[in-house]
Structure formats: structure tokens, C-alpha cells
Design a protein around this motif. Structure first.
Motif, mmCIF file in Angstrom:
data_model
loop_
_atom_site.group_PDB
_atom_site.id
_atom_site.type_symbol
_atom_site.label_atom_id
_atom_site.label_comp_id
_atom_site.label_asym_id
_atom_site.label_seq_id
_atom_site.Cartn_x
_atom_site.Cartn_y
_atom_site.Cartn_z
ATOM 1 N N SER A 107 31.334 5.695 11.158
ATOM 2 C CA SER A 107 31.052 4.768 12.255
ATOM 3 C C SER A 107 31.420 3.329 11.865
ATOM 4 C CB SER A 107 29.584 4.846 12.656
ATOM 5 O OG SER A 107 29.174 6.170 12.837
ATOM 6 N N VAL A 108 30.883 2.225 12.552
ATOM 7 C CA VAL A 108 31.256 0.831 12.205
ATOM 8 C C VAL A 108 30.183 -0.219 12.511
ATOM 9 C CG1 VAL A 108 32.675 -0.980 13.245
ATOM 10 C CG2 VAL A 108 33.695 0.805 12.001
ATOM 11 N N CYS A 109 30.434 -1.485 12.069
ATOM 12 C CA CYS A 109 29.480 -2.596 12.087
ATOM 13 C C CYS A 109 29.030 -2.968 13.500
ATOM 14 C CB CYS A 109 30.138 -3.806 11.452
ATOM 15 S SG CYS A 109 29.064 -4.694 10.378
ATOM 16 N N GLY A 110 27.734 -2.956 13.743
ATOM 17 C CA GLY A 110 27.222 -3.335 15.047
ATOM 18 C C GLY A 110 25.906 -4.074 14.915
ATOM 19 N N ILE A 111 25.629 -4.983 15.867
ATOM 20 C CA ILE A 111 24.403 -5.766 15.823
ATOM 21 C C ILE A 111 23.646 -5.605 17.131
ATOM 22 C CG2 ILE A 111 25.371 -7.431 14.209
ATOM 23 C CD1 ILE A 111 25.740 -9.385 16.549
ATOM 24 N N ILE B 223 14.717 -17.340 7.024
ATOM 25 C CA ILE B 223 15.697 -17.057 8.076
ATOM 26 C C ILE B 223 16.273 -15.665 7.836
ATOM 27 C CG2 ILE B 223 16.256 -19.490 8.439
ATOM 28 C CD1 ILE B 223 18.839 -19.068 6.885
ATOM 29 N N TRP B 224 16.546 -14.969 8.933
ATOM 30 C CA TRP B 224 17.052 -13.598 8.886
ATOM 31 C C TRP B 224 18.329 -13.512 9.719
ATOM 32 C CZ3 TRP B 224 14.649 -9.354 6.444
ATOM 33 C CH2 TRP B 224 13.381 -9.620 5.889
ATOM 34 N N ILE B 225 19.265 -12.680 9.286
ATOM 35 C CA ILE B 225 20.541 -12.571 10.000
ATOM 36 C C ILE B 225 20.899 -11.122 10.279
ATOM 37 C CG2 ILE B 225 21.943 -12.476 7.880
ATOM 38 C CD1 ILE B 225 24.089 -14.110 9.396
ATOM 39 N N THR B 226 21.499 -10.884 11.448
ATOM 40 C CA THR B 226 22.252 -9.660 11.715
ATOM 41 C C THR B 226 23.657 -10.111 12.096
ATOM 42 O OG1 THR B 226 22.363 -7.582 12.975
ATOM 43 C CG2 THR B 226 21.479 -9.520 14.136
ATOM 44 N N TYR B 227 24.649 -9.499 11.464
ATOM 45 C CA TYR B 227 25.993 -10.116 11.448
ATOM 46 C C TYR B 227 27.060 -9.031 11.469
ATOM 47 C CZ TYR B 227 29.860 -11.874 8.362
ATOM 48 O OH TYR B 227 31.049 -12.170 7.765
ATOM 49 N N ASN B 228 28.071 -9.266 12.297
ATOM 50 C CA ASN B 228 29.234 -8.381 12.383
ATOM 51 C C ASN B 228 30.471 -9.225 12.124
ATOM 52 O OD1 ASN B 228 31.185 -6.460 13.054
ATOM 53 N ND2 ASN B 228 30.992 -6.819 15.241
ATOM 54 N N GLY B 229 31.262 -8.859 11.114
ATOM 55 C CA GLY B 229 32.501 -9.588 10.854
ATOM 56 C C GLY B 229 32.750 -9.777 9.377
ATOM 57 N N GLU B 230 33.666 -10.673 9.074
ATOM 58 C CA GLU B 230 34.005 -11.010 7.695
ATOM 59 C C GLU B 230 34.318 -12.504 7.613
ATOM 60 O OE1 GLU B 230 33.851 -9.022 5.181
ATOM 61 O OE2 GLU B 230 33.869 -7.026 6.074
ATOM 62 N N ILE B 231 33.733 -13.163 6.617
ATOM 63 C CA ILE B 231 34.125 -14.531 6.286
ATOM 64 C C ILE B 231 35.111 -14.405 5.127
ATOM 65 C CG2 ILE B 231 33.357 -16.825 5.606
ATOM 66 C CD1 ILE B 231 32.262 -15.839 8.313
ATOM 67 N N TYR B 232 36.393 -14.517 5.427
ATOM 68 C CA TYR B 232 37.421 -14.210 4.427
ATOM 69 C C TYR B 232 37.419 -15.198 3.266
ATOM 70 C CZ TYR B 232 39.130 -11.374 8.308
ATOM 71 O OH TYR B 232 39.229 -10.471 9.332
ATOM 72 N N ASN B 233 37.039 -16.420 3.522
ATOM 73 C CA ASN B 233 37.026 -17.429 2.456
ATOM 74 C C ASN B 233 35.647 -17.544 1.813
ATOM 75 O OD1 ASN B 233 35.894 -18.613 4.765
ATOM 76 N ND2 ASN B 233 36.509 -20.684 4.151
ATOM 77 N N TYR B 234 34.905 -16.449 1.784
ATOM 78 C CA TYR B 234 33.543 -16.506 1.265
ATOM 79 C C TYR B 234 33.503 -16.822 -0.230
ATOM 80 C CZ TYR B 234 33.816 -11.884 -0.992
ATOM 81 O OH TYR B 234 34.145 -10.829 -1.808
#
Length: 633
Positions: free
Chosen positions: A29-33, A98-109
């Protein structure tokens, strides 16, 4: 390759937190929020569980839910970076609540992590999620300006009891939401929000726009009335105590610098594309690319294979969808690239039978109507990637919008020649365009037809007399007014009339199979640079996308660099839709929803004489209404 998954459920009840783990193997399956804010009482944790799991297909490697009072956050995880359980979400920052739910990529992390470490931040995982949280702690809402990537996320900031939500600059990742009297909710897909509304109701304007010309995703509304999208390049702040929602733009697509030298433009363009690819190859799972055989995908495949070869002992994967219609087929061009770059080349060749058996499922995956069957070719590419263990795919999406790859841009280019140097220069440019493969009839159509909203509207009214509302969509009226200015056309296509639709197709198709697609041409640095280039450089001597051709001519075969046609992953529409017309007719005539928008008697009489595009649109709306039980307002 088996996946190790983890399920986490946090429930805060009078200070008590429950942690539940569940491991599962080999779930694809894949990333979902998902998120829910109730305005008149505590959140139902079981409801957050259920609605998060409606996108289980987006996240095979883990799930998590956290409920605290009237706020619930859910996440389905596709592990790309940091495959350990440390990257699980919802994730809490180690410094502040603080809490996060996140879909994606920060390429320059990695670069951001190094910068934050110099400021005293300490990291405990290898994930980009932790970097995103630290960036928010450090720079607040301005952190968005520092990200190079794609994202859709929500941060519950318990310091002021708000949700901070944001979507990436161009809307690569989706963010749907509903705001009702008793609750606010968001999700990666529409299906998560449908159970919260009283019943699915069609948005009449969007259905009518689609039937007229196939336009979708041109507004912040969806085909479902009441379900909206956070616009690309926007952020949202939700006051958890009052339910107030504020949305504002944080990114505006404007030129950043000026380049007028052709040779320098090509060199800078290649450097930006190569660096965009470098960042997008960062992954702890196998990476490949889509390869149609066109200029854009061939450029990405070639540059990526060169870099990938220095990092991996295996050959770089490339996947091609091959049309069964010989005249609509780029397989030979893709084969040249596969051989030259020594790719591990995979091909999929869907048949009519595949299309007929998949059409209804594809509509359910997309959730909203779409203008033709060609997206099934992309769907088959994603399925092939997953079955071969390729979890991340690069793609050439965005190359045409950023570098004037469509014929409609020639009108502005020709008029620019006329305004600067008169009739003689205009005629010379017209001849250059013809030698570059643009038919004169098409040039004249864009010069005199596309620029007139009135003519275009009259064309649709005369052609589709059975439509009850054959009005030209407002987006296309604005587009008609911009056809004399290539840069203004580009901005409109990137933000409204073209790219949002393509990004929706790509996200839904890839996420169905647990594939993350990454788009180097939509690196914001590349987009801003391309937008800055004068029209005379992007369209040079009649050649569309000239800087990319010049930049890649030492790496690509001349047969691809100087191709005059463009096909892509095109389906054999004539073959498939002609054979499918009887089934389409039955579905159309039986649709009670469609009867709201068309004279059904007239459609019944002339259906098999309509153009294939209209037959498909009628069928798609009928099928959508049936699959999602959509009613009229």
C-alpha cells in the motif's frame, strides 16, 4: 521484499496513553494521512481508526493513530527513508508538544538537518519527518520556504491548540478537507471524508465543465459538493478550540532571475535538472523511472542512471507502457535509451481486455472523472513497478508545462515575432515552426481560435447541443485571454488548467500500488528558472523545449533530441473506445445522475455518432455516479 509494519494507537484519556503495536508482513500500500477535529465533544478514536484505514493501500509499512481530546490524527506509512520503527507517525517532537501526520518527502532534509544541528538541535531518527518537525520548531510557518520536496501535512501544535496544515508549492501531494458545523476533517483521499457528509452530492458546475471539454482539477472544489482541496502553495491554520479555519498563500510562482544567453541557459538548465534528480534519488528502497521514450522521460532516465550507477551495484530500472496500436507507440525510442544507459528495462502492454476489466476499478481509484483511458497506461506502469520491487519512481511530469512543450504556445511565440519585427519575421517564424513538425492548420487554430473564448464557446454549443449547460469553463476563458503571453499561459497551466489534473492522476495511480513518484521537473528551482527564460529561448527556431534539447544533445540519441512528435504513455483510444462503446452506451442511458446534465433522448439517438472523447466523458460521469452513489443537489 517483505515489509515489516508497525501499528500504533495513542489514546489520551485523563493523562493515560495506550500504545498498541501490530506487526504485519508483505502488505502492499502507500503513505496516507487523516485528521479530525470535533467542535462539540471528544473525538471517537474508533472512527479515526476506520477513516485512516480507508487509505490502507497508501501505507504498507505501518499505521498510527493518536487521539487527544477533540483532535485525532491518523497515518498510514510507506517507509522510504529510515525503514526502522523510529520513523513511525504520528510523530512527536522531542522538544515541544507538537505532533505531525505527514505525506511526502523533503528531499533536502540532510542539508536542513546539518543546518539545524549547528543551531543546537539533536536528532534521534534518520527520518525527514523529524527534520520537518525541527524546522517548524525553529522557523515556524516560514519553514515551508526552506523545503525542497513534496508534502501534505498537519501539525497539532499543543502550545496554542491549533492545527498547522500545508501543501507543497505545486500540489504534488493531495490534501482534501471538509469543514462542517460540528467537525473539521482532512485526508489524503476523498473516500476518507465521504462517511462524514450526509450523502455524496455532485457539484453541478464541475460536472458540467467536465462534460463540455474534459477539464478537471481547475478549482479548489471537487466533484463532491462540500469536499474541497487545500490549494497548492497554501497553508491552513485551524483553531482547535473554536473550529475557525484560516487559509493563506505562502508561495507565488514568479520569475527569480533573468537569463538571455542561449548557451548559458542550456548549461544552467542541465545543472538544475541533474541536481533535482540527485536529491530525488535519496531513498532506502529501490528507485526506478518511468520511460516513455520522449525527450522528458529520456532525459530523466539518462541522468538518473548515471548517478544511480555510482551508488548501486544493480542496473537502474525503467518501465515503459507500450500501446498495442503501432501508430501510437514510442517503444523503439525507449529501447534506444534502455540500451544506451544499460537500464533494467521492463515493459507492460495492456490489451483491450485489460482495459475493459479495469475501467471501473480505475474510476474508483481516481475518485473523480477523468478525460480519457490513457491514464490506464500509467496505472499499468505503477503496477509493474510494484510487482518488481521498485518502490520509488522518477517521472518526467511537468517538463511540458515548464518548457513550452505544447503546440498552443506557438501563438504567443509567433505574435512576439510579429510585434518585434513585423510581417516578414512572423512569416519566417511560421516556416520554422512548420519545419519543426507543427502542422500549419494547428498553428492557425491556436493563433485565431484558441485566443477567442467566444469562438470556443460557440464551438462547444454547436457541437454538443444535448448538453443542458454547454458553457465554457471560466478557467478556459481566462486561458484564452492569456494566449498572447507565453509566461502568463505557463503560470495558468502550472497552477490551474493542466498540471493539477496530471498530478491527481499520478498520485492516485501510484499510491494505489504503494509507489512514490518523484518529479524532477517540478523542483521549484527548475520551475522558477524555466519560467524566467524568454519565450525566444524556450521556443527557439521553431523547436519547443529548445534548452532541454540543447542541454541533453551530448547524452541522448539525436533521434530523440530532435524528435518532432510527442506521444507519451498514450492509450489506443480509437481501438479501445470503439470496442467498448456498447458497454458505455448501456451505462450512459441507465444513469439517473447524467440525466440532470443532458437531454437523454438526444444522447440515446446520437451516442454512437458522437466523438470518442464525449462518449467517454458521458460514460465516466455515469460510472462515477454509480460507483460512489452520487446524487443531485
Amino acid at each position: 521484499m517483505p515489509n515489516k509494519g508497525i501499528s500504533i494507537r495513542w489514546v489520551s484519556e485523563a493523562g493515560h496513553i495506550e500504545l498498541r503495536h501490530q506487526r504485519d508482513l508483505d502488505r502492499h500500500s502507500v503513505c496516507g494521512i487523516f485528521g479530525l477535529v470535533t467542535k462539540n465533544g471528544p473525538v471517537d478514536a474508533d472512527q479515526v481508526d476506520r477513516l485512516t484505514d480507508l487509505v490502507a493501500h497508501r501505507g504498507p509499512d505501518g499505521r498510527g493513530v493518536r487521539v487527544n481530546g477533540n483532535v485525532g490524527l491518523g497515518h498510514r506509512r510507506l517507509a522510504i527513508i529510515d525503514l526502522t520503527d523510529d520513523g513511525a507517525q504520528p510523530m512527536r517532537d522531542t522538544r515541544v508538544p507538537i505532533w505531525i501526520t505527514y505525506n511526502g518527502e523533503i528531499y533536502n532534509y540532510l542539508e536542513l538537518r546539518a543546518e539545524l544541528e549547528t543551531l543546537g538541535f539533536v536528532f534521534y531518527t534518520a527520518s525527514d519527518t523529524e527534520v520537518l518537525l525541527a524546522a517548524y520548531v525553529c522557523w515556524g510557518e516560514n519553514c515551508l520556504e526552506r523545503f525542497n520536496g513534496m508534502w501534505s501535512f498537519a501539525i497539532h501544535d499543543e502550545r496554542d491548540n491549533t492545527l498547522f496544515c500545508a501543501r507543497d508549492r505545486f500540489g504534488v501531494k493531495p490534501f482534501y478537507y471538509v469543514n462542517m458545523a460540528t467537525q473539521f476533517a482532512f485526508g489524503s483521499e476523498i473516500r476518507q471524508l465521504l462517511p462524514l457528509i450526509e450523502r455524496p452530492v455532485a457539484d453541478d458546475d464541475l460536472v458540467s465543465d467536465f462534460l463540455v471539454c474534459g477539464l478537471t482539477d481547475h478549482t479548489n472544489r471537487t466533484f463532491f459538493k462540500g469536499i474541497e482541496k487545500l490549494p497548492p502553495g497554501h497553508r491552513m491554520r485551524v483553531d482547535v478550540s473554536t473550529g475557525r479555519v484560516d487559509i493563506e498563500r505562502y508561495y507565488l510562482l514568479v520569475p527569480r532571475l533573468k537569463v538571455t544567453d542561449e548557451e548559458n541557459a542550456a548549461q544552467l538548465l542541465r545543472g538544475l535538472l541533474d541536481d533535482a534528480i540527485r536529491l530525488r534519488l535519496r531513498s532506502d528502497v529501490r528507485v526506478g523511472t518511468c520511460l516513455s521514450g520522449g525527450l522528458d522521460s529520456s532525459s530523466v532516465a539518462t541522468l538518473a542512471a548515471r548517478r544511480y550507477g555510482s551508488m548501486s551495484s544493480e542496473r537502474f530500472f525503467a518501465i515503459t507502457a507500450v500501446s498495442e496500436q503501432a501508430t501510437n507507440n514510442e517503444e523503439a525510442y525507449a529501447a534506444e535509451i534502455a540500451a544506451k544507459s544499460e537500464l533494467n528495462w521492463l515493459r507492460t502492454r495492456p490489451s483491450y481486455e485489460d482495459f475493459a476489466s479495469t475501467a471501473e476499478a480505475l474510476l474508483e481509484v481516481q475518485e473523480e472523472p477523468f478525460a480519457g483511458p490513457s491514464i490506464m497506461m500509467q496505472y499499468e506502469v505503477m503496477k509493474t513497478a510494484r510487482s518488481n520491487g521498485v518502490i520509488v519512481l522518477l517521472d518526467g511530469q511537468g517538463g511540458d508545462e515548464t518548457l513550452l512543450g505544447y503546440h498552443r504556445y506557438y501563438a504567443a511565440w509567433l505574435l512576439d515575432h510579429f510585434q518585434r519585427a513585423g510581417v516578414r519575421k512572423f512569416l519566417s517564424a511560421f516556416g520554422e515552426a512548420m519545419r519543426a513538425g507543427i502542422p500549419p492548420r494547428r498553428l492557425l487554430m491556436y493563433l485565431f481560435g484558441a485566443g477567442s473564448a467566444g469562438l470556443r464557446a460557440a464551438f462547444y454549443r454547436l457541437r454538443y447541443t444535448f448538453l443542458k449547460k454547454p458553457d465554457l469553463p471560466e478557467s478556459l476563458r481566462r486561458f484564452s485571454r492569456k494566449t498572447r503571453d507565453a509566461q502568463q499561459m505557463q503560470v495558468l497551466e502550472i497552477t490551474e488548467t493542466n498540471l493539477p489534473m496530471l498530478l491527481r492522476f499520478e498520485d492516485k495511480n501510484s499510491m494505489r500500488f504503494g509507489i512514490e513518484t518523484r518529479l524532477p521537473f517540478l523542483d521549484y528551482r527548475f520551475v522558477e528558472f524555466a519560467l524566467t527564460l524568454p519565450t525566444g529561448i524556450k521556443l527557439n527556431k521553431g523547436w519547443a523545449k529548445w534548452p532541454l534539447r540543447a542541454a541533453m544533445q551530448d547524452l541522448l540519441p539525436a533521434s530523440i533530441v530532435w524528435r518532432k512528435d510527442k506521444i507519451g504513455f498514450a492509450a489506443p483510444d480509437q481501438l479501445w473506445l470503439s470496442r467498448h462503446s456498447p458497454a458505455m452506451y448501456d451505462k450512459v442511458i441507465g444513469s439517473t445522475l447524467l440525466a440532470r446534465y443532458v437531454d437523454m433522448g438526444a444522447v440515446q439517438r446520437k451516442f454512437h455518432r458522437l466523438d470518442l472523447g464525449m462518449r467517454w466523458r458521458l460514460y465516466c460521469v455515469a460510472l462515477w455516479g454509480e460507483r460512489f452513489r452520487v446524487g443531485a443537489p
